[in-house]
Write a protein that holds these residues in place. Sequence first.
Motif, PDB file in Angstrom:
ATOM      1  N   ALA A 113      42.382  39.163  45.143  1.00  0.00           N
ATOM      2  CA  ALA A 113      42.246  40.551  44.678  1.00  0.00           C
ATOM      3  C   ALA A 113      42.026  40.636  43.173  1.00  0.00           C
ATOM      4  N   ASP A 114      42.697  39.771  42.417  1.00  0.00           N
ATOM      5  CA  ASP A 114      42.603  39.847  40.957  1.00  0.00           C
ATOM      6  C   ASP A 114      42.415  38.440  40.391  1.00  0.00           C
ATOM      7  N   ASP A 254      39.065  44.392  51.846  1.00  0.00           N
ATOM      8  CA  ASP A 254      39.464  43.960  50.505  1.00  0.00           C
ATOM      9  C   ASP A 254      38.355  44.317  49.510  1.00  0.00           C
ATOM     10  N   SER A 256      38.336  45.461  46.453  1.00  0.00           N
ATOM     11  CA  SER A 256      38.509  45.005  45.078  1.00  0.00           C
ATOM     12  C   SER A 256      38.136  43.534  44.933  1.00  0.00           C
ATOM     13  N   GLY A 257      38.682  42.698  45.804  1.00  0.00           N
ATOM     14  CA  GLY A 257      38.380  41.273  45.738  1.00  0.00           C
ATOM     15  C   GLY A 257      36.911  41.000  45.991  1.00  0.00           C
TER      16      GLY A 257
END
Length: 375
Positions: A113-114, A254, A256-257
């Motif tokens: 994700a980040d 997901d 964002s990822g």
Amino acid sequence: MTKNLERYVRRARRLRDERHVWAGCALVALGLALVSDLGPHRVWGVTAATGYAAAAVLARGERSRPAARAVALAGAVVVPLVSSVAAGLGQLEVAVVERSGRLLLETGSPYTADPAVVADVNPYLPGMAFFGVLPGDPRWWLGGVFVTALAAAGLYRTRLLALPPVALPVAVGGTDLPVVGLMCLGIVLAGQGRSGRAGLVLGVAAALKWTAWPALPVALALVAVRRGGPASARYVAVALSTATAAVLPFALSDPSGFCRSAIAFPLGLTDIASPAASPLPGHLLAVYAPGGRVIALALLAAGALLLAVSLVVRPPGTARAAAARLALGLGVAMTLMPSTRFGYVVYPLVLGALAYRMRQPRSTPAVLSPEVAAV
């Protein structure tokens, strides 16, 4: 007597050219071993240079050419691949694919994700993660799909597999190989009018990397010329449904990822520097020219637009023409991408080899090779 002399001269030229090819490959491999700061590349360079040099020595007679090619293939592919896998040596792509496969099994998404460092980034589309789920080193599966697809397309040639732009990624880990192999097979199937199978193969390729997506409109233009509207609609339906089924669930689960790794990172829109930084025009523009990244992306978009216009104005009527058009388009894109590397030359090289393989004399009707006809 004159004809015999001409045959002798042609045979001598072929042998001389082949010796020169292997000698040139040996110099390339040795040069890479001397200048590269990557351990797997240095190991490959030394091993491959030895194999190429031996092949250049062996390629002295017509009967020794198969042996020379086998030695080149062994030295540039088989030996470095087996030894690298056994020693756990591989370039970053291997670790990325393995990690994305583990994440897919553990979290249901192949993306972090980040991501904080380049090793956290998975710049591929979700389909690539399945190579990390399969047992063993991903290189066996990546190379296996590549070789199988080329064989099905009638392009299995020892010389092609032994050339440095192909042999190096096979040995150290190259995610572009299955993509370009499936692209070749999809183009061949589209040229045969097998629109559903072409859509399925190219849909799978499009689920692996963005670099496969230019093949979708090229194959569509070919199917439209060869088979017309209904076949084109079938091709589009199969290709898009296949790619969508493999990509969309992960993009939605997901977002964002997916956006950070598979979209922003390849475009250079994140704080993490991409290791794809070969000094080609697009990268040089992005690094050294004011507003160079925007300029490079604009040129890349212009190249894509020109390719699209050419498909409308003069659509390819044969698989050979489609492969040549795609090779040209990807060659231009490779030079203009802000984050690019010399390894991307495998796309125009293999697609160009497909176009060359399918060439036909003007005086004879086009007849597919037995390997292609059997697909």
